[in-house]
Design a protein around this motif. Sequence first.
Motif, PDB file in Angstrom:
ATOM      1  N   MET A   1     -32.264  70.720 -16.720  1.00  0.00           N
ATOM      2  CA  MET A   1     -33.131  69.865 -17.495  1.00  0.00           C
ATOM      3  C   MET A   1     -32.577  69.821 -18.909  1.00  0.00           C
ATOM      4  SD  MET A   1     -35.812  69.376 -15.267  1.00  0.00           S
ATOM      5  CE  MET A   1     -37.007  68.694 -16.344  1.00  0.00           C
ATOM      6  N   CYS A   2     -32.472  68.629 -19.473  1.00  0.00           N
ATOM      7  CA  CYS A   2     -31.904  68.467 -20.811  1.00  0.00           C
ATOM      8  C   CYS A   2     -32.896  67.778 -21.735  1.00  0.00           C
ATOM      9  CB  CYS A   2     -30.621  67.655 -20.746  1.00  0.00           C
ATOM     10  SG  CYS A   2     -29.913  67.297 -22.381  1.00  0.00           S
ATOM     11  N   TRP A   3     -33.097  68.417 -22.878  1.00  0.00           N
ATOM     12  CA  TRP A   3     -33.921  67.832 -23.932  1.00  0.00           C
ATOM     13  C   TRP A   3     -33.031  67.452 -25.097  1.00  0.00           C
ATOM     14  CZ3 TRP A   3     -35.689  71.505 -20.671  1.00  0.00           C
ATOM     15  CH2 TRP A   3     -36.944  71.306 -20.125  1.00  0.00           C
ATOM     16  N   LEU A  57     -33.029  77.800 -13.226  1.00  0.00           N
ATOM     17  CA  LEU A  57     -33.148  76.509 -13.912  1.00  0.00           C
ATOM     18  C   LEU A  57     -32.290  76.485 -15.171  1.00  0.00           C
ATOM     19  CD1 LEU A  57     -34.546  73.729 -14.150  1.00  0.00           C
ATOM     20  CD2 LEU A  57     -36.316  74.881 -15.492  1.00  0.00           C
ATOM     21  N   ILE A  59     -31.378  75.138 -18.701  1.00  0.00           N
ATOM     22  CA  ILE A  59     -32.012  74.501 -19.853  1.00  0.00           C
ATOM     23  C   ILE A  59     -30.891  74.050 -20.772  1.00  0.00           C
ATOM     24  CG2 ILE A  59     -33.549  74.810 -21.829  1.00  0.00           C
ATOM     25  CD1 ILE A  59     -34.940  75.178 -19.084  1.00  0.00           C
ATOM     26  N   LEU A  83     -37.514  64.853 -23.267  1.00  0.00           N
ATOM     27  CA  LEU A  83     -36.747  65.114 -22.048  1.00  0.00           C
ATOM     28  C   LEU A  83     -35.817  63.940 -21.813  1.00  0.00           C
ATOM     29  CD1 LEU A  83     -36.213  66.803 -19.484  1.00  0.00           C
ATOM     30  CD2 LEU A  83     -38.067  65.509 -18.398  1.00  0.00           C
ATOM     31  N   HIS A  85     -32.775  64.108 -19.413  1.00  0.00           N
ATOM     32  CA  HIS A  85     -32.336  63.997 -18.027  1.00  0.00           C
ATOM     33  C   HIS A  85     -32.520  65.296 -17.261  1.00  0.00           C
ATOM     34  CE1 HIS A  85     -28.472  65.419 -19.900  1.00  0.00           C
ATOM     35  NE2 HIS A  85     -28.425  66.165 -18.797  1.00  0.00           N
ATOM     36  N   THR A  86     -32.491  65.127 -15.969  1.00  0.00           N
ATOM     37  CA  THR A  86     -32.375  66.260 -15.068  1.00  0.00           C
ATOM     38  C   THR A  86     -31.044  66.078 -14.347  1.00  0.00           C
ATOM     39  OG1 THR A  86     -33.476  67.541 -13.329  1.00  0.00           O
ATOM     40  CG2 THR A  86     -33.663  65.170 -13.188  1.00  0.00           C
TER      41      THR A  86
END
Length: 164
Positions: A1-3, A57, A59, A83, A85-86
Amino acid sequence: MCWVVPDLDAAIDSWVRTAGVGPFFWFDGVPCTDGSYRGRPAEFPAVTAAIAYAGSLQIELLSQDDDERSIFSELVPRGQTGLHHTALIARDYEAERDTFVEAGATLAFEGLIGASRTCWLDTASTLGFMIELLEPSATRDAAFAAMREAAEAWDGTPPIIGRS
């Protein structure tokens, strides 16, 4: 998961303090070549990123270093957090990429990171974020495994590894 975050240091500090996630591995830029942004040849955006693991997960925190229009700034405006992308490992990269496109996603950016193809598919109108597809590679797998192992053994220090 990318913020996408406006301040990478502050975001890392927040994840460390509030979620106990770390250590974060710091990256000054992403070595992406042969890029294409929305169908046109393009360089990968100027970014600084950090990756850590919370269990299995991944990060990722990312800050775009300029005001250029990119896959990151078009979804999360400069100065904001969101957020982006995943990421998914694609066992059959071309087939999986094409399935997303056939279902209505737009190929936003595609290029090579190392020797492995990577793309970001714009699914924001349906999912609220993009999907990143990663072609498997032994090098990428080993790097991610080392980061997961570092997280398992992490005692809270140092919060950042590899920062120049």
